[in-house]
Motif scaffolding. Structure first.
Motif, mmCIF file in Angstrom:
data_model
loop_
_atom_site.group_PDB
_atom_site.id
_atom_site.type_symbol
_atom_site.label_atom_id
_atom_site.label_comp_id
_atom_site.label_asym_id
_atom_site.label_seq_id
_atom_site.Cartn_x
_atom_site.Cartn_y
_atom_site.Cartn_z
ATOM 1 N N VAL A 1 0.857 -1.183 0.000
ATOM 2 C CA VAL A 1 0.000 0.000 0.000
ATOM 3 C C VAL A 1 0.894 1.233 0.000
ATOM 4 O O VAL A 1 1.845 1.323 0.775
ATOM 5 N N LEU A 2 0.590 2.171 -0.894
ATOM 6 C CA LEU A 2 1.255 3.467 -0.897
ATOM 7 C C LEU A 2 0.313 4.449 -0.232
ATOM 8 O O LEU A 2 -0.842 4.594 -0.664
ATOM 9 N N THR A 3 0.765 5.112 0.817
ATOM 10 C CA THR A 3 -0.028 6.136 1.491
ATOM 11 C C THR A 3 0.554 7.485 1.128
ATOM 12 O O THR A 3 1.751 7.707 1.296
ATOM 13 N N ILE A 4 -0.286 8.365 0.607
ATOM 14 C CA ILE A 4 0.165 9.715 0.305
ATOM 15 C C ILE A 4 -0.616 10.694 1.168
ATOM 16 O O ILE A 4 -1.747 10.434 1.568
ATOM 17 N N ILE A 5 0.015 11.818 1.447
ATOM 18 C CA ILE A 5 -0.625 12.891 2.207
ATOM 19 C C ILE A 5 -0.541 14.144 1.353
ATOM 20 O O ILE A 5 0.551 14.573 0.976
ATOM 21 N N ASN A 6 -1.701 14.692 1.014
ATOM 22 C CA ASN A 6 -1.788 15.859 0.140
ATOM 23 C C ASN A 6 -2.496 17.004 0.854
ATOM 24 O O ASN A 6 -3.347 16.770 1.717
ATOM 25 N N ASP A 7 -2.180 18.221 0.424
ATOM 26 C CA ASP A 7 -2.885 19.396 0.941
ATOM 27 C C ASP A 7 -4.329 19.443 0.454
ATOM 28 O O ASP A 7 -5.205 19.942 1.141
ATOM 29 N N ARG A 8 -4.538 18.932 -0.773
ATOM 30 C CA ARG A 8 -5.856 18.990 -1.401
ATOM 31 C C ARG A 8 -6.286 17.592 -1.832
ATOM 32 O O ARG A 8 -5.458 16.713 -2.034
ATOM 33 N N ARG A 9 -7.588 17.425 -2.040
ATOM 34 C CA ARG A 9 -8.105 16.155 -2.583
ATOM 35 C C ARG A 9 -7.598 16.047 -4.024
ATOM 36 O O ARG A 9 -7.821 16.948 -4.828
ATOM 37 N N PRO A 10 -6.909 14.950 -4.363
ATOM 38 C CA PRO A 10 -6.276 14.822 -5.682
ATOM 39 C C PRO A 10 -7.239 14.325 -6.769
ATOM 40 O O PRO A 10 -7.143 13.192 -7.243
ATOM 41 N N MET A 11 -8.140 15.172 -7.205
ATOM 42 C CA MET A 11 -9.194 14.765 -8.132
ATOM 43 C C MET A 11 -8.652 14.166 -9.433
ATOM 44 O O MET A 11 -9.156 13.170 -9.923
ATOM 45 N N PHE A 12 -7.617 14.755 -10.012
ATOM 46 C CA PHE A 12 -7.078 14.246 -11.274
ATOM 47 C C PHE A 12 -6.330 12.931 -11.076
ATOM 48 O O PHE A 12 -6.269 12.104 -11.988
ATOM 49 N N LEU A 13 -5.788 12.728 -9.888
ATOM 50 C CA LEU A 13 -5.082 11.481 -9.609
ATOM 51 C C LEU A 13 -6.050 10.299 -9.605
ATOM 52 O O LEU A 13 -5.698 9.213 -10.068
ATOM 53 N N TYR A 14 -7.249 10.502 -9.114
ATOM 54 C CA TYR A 14 -8.219 9.403 -9.039
ATOM 55 C C TYR A 14 -8.463 8.781 -10.419
ATOM 56 O O TYR A 14 -8.545 7.570 -10.554
ATOM 57 N N GLY B 1 -5.553 0.621 -12.814
ATOM 58 C CA GLY B 1 -6.023 -0.556 -12.098
ATOM 59 C C GLY B 1 -5.819 -0.516 -10.598
ATOM 60 O O GLY B 1 -5.859 -1.552 -9.936
ATOM 61 N N TYR B 2 -5.618 0.669 -10.034
ATOM 62 C CA TYR B 2 -5.454 0.811 -8.590
ATOM 63 C C TYR B 2 -6.774 1.192 -7.940
ATOM 64 O O TYR B 2 -7.641 1.809 -8.559
ATOM 65 N N GLN B 3 -6.888 0.862 -6.669
ATOM 66 C CA GLN B 3 -8.002 1.307 -5.840
ATOM 67 C C GLN B 3 -7.429 2.281 -4.816
ATOM 68 O O GLN B 3 -6.229 2.316 -4.580
ATOM 69 N N GLN B 4 -8.315 3.049 -4.196
ATOM 70 C CA GLN B 4 -7.852 4.015 -3.196
ATOM 71 C C GLN B 4 -8.902 4.200 -2.119
ATOM 72 O O GLN B 4 -10.083 3.953 -2.337
ATOM 73 N N ARG B 5 -8.416 4.623 -0.966
ATOM 74 C CA ARG B 5 -9.263 5.049 0.151
ATOM 75 C C ARG B 5 -8.772 6.441 0.547
ATOM 76 O O ARG B 5 -7.585 6.631 0.783
ATOM 77 N N THR B 6 -9.688 7.387 0.610
ATOM 78 C CA THR B 6 -9.329 8.760 0.955
ATOM 79 C C THR B 6 -9.979 9.135 2.277
ATOM 80 O O THR B 6 -11.155 8.862 2.493
ATOM 81 N N GLU B 7 -9.198 9.767 3.126
ATOM 82 C CA GLU B 7 -9.700 10.207 4.431
ATOM 83 C C GLU B 7 -9.189 11.621 4.700
ATOM 84 O O GLU B 7 -7.984 11.857 4.696
ATOM 85 N N GLN B 8 -10.121 12.553 4.916
ATOM 86 C CA GLN B 8 -9.698 13.907 5.260
ATOM 87 C C GLN B 8 -9.209 13.917 6.699
ATOM 88 O O GLN B 8 -9.832 13.325 7.584
ATOM 89 N N GLN B 9 -8.101 14.592 6.919
ATOM 90 C CA GLN B 9 -7.479 14.658 8.240
ATOM 91 C C GLN B 9 -7.961 15.893 8.998
ATOM 92 O O GLN B 9 -8.441 16.853 8.392
ATOM 93 N N PRO B 10 -7.818 15.889 10.326
ATOM 94 C CA PRO B 10 -8.266 17.033 11.127
ATOM 95 C C PRO B 10 -7.625 18.362 10.716
ATOM 96 O O PRO B 10 -8.241 19.418 10.864
ATOM 97 N N ASP B 11 -6.394 18.316 10.168
ATOM 98 C CA ASP B 11 -5.722 19.555 9.767
ATOM 99 C C ASP B 11 -6.129 20.017 8.368
ATOM 100 O O ASP B 11 -5.617 21.008 7.856
ATOM 101 N N GLY B 12 -7.067 19.307 7.724
ATOM 102 C CA GLY B 12 -7.543 19.689 6.397
ATOM 103 C C GLY B 12 -6.827 18.981 5.255
ATOM 104 O O GLY B 12 -7.249 19.093 4.115
ATOM 105 N N SER B 13 -5.760 18.259 5.552
ATOM 106 C CA SER B 13 -5.058 17.523 4.512
ATOM 107 C C SER B 13 -5.828 16.233 4.208
ATOM 108 O O SER B 13 -6.814 15.911 4.872
#
Length: 68
Positions: free
Chosen positions: A29-42, A49-61
């Motif tokens: 699993v590759l975990t990335i942390i971004n400032d914004r939701r990566p809409m184009f990456l999805y 052929g990858y799947q993803q799980r996105t979770e907004q963090q308390p700091d907004g990332s």
């Protein structure tokens, strides 16, 4: 593997993420942390052929876990 893409200007977060995926093994699993939701990456992840799980963090990332 964790990739911190915060404080990077587009398209650097997506480029770094796609490059890191090249070395991702089966079952890993590759975990990335971004400032914004990566809409184009999805779209790219789906095409590759990858799947993803996105979770907004308390700091907004956003924490995104990428896997096959």
């Amino acid at each position: 593997m964790i990739l911190d893409n915060r404080c990077l200007e587009p398209p650097q977060p997506m480029m770094r993420t796609l490059a890191a995926l090249e070395g991702l093994g089966e079952g890993e699993v590759l975990t990335i942390i971004n400032d914004r939701r990566p809409m184009f990456l999805y779209e790219q992840l789906e095409e590759l052929g990858y799947q993803q799980r996105t979770e907004q963090q308390p700091d907004g990332s956003f924490k995104i876990e990428i896997f096959r």
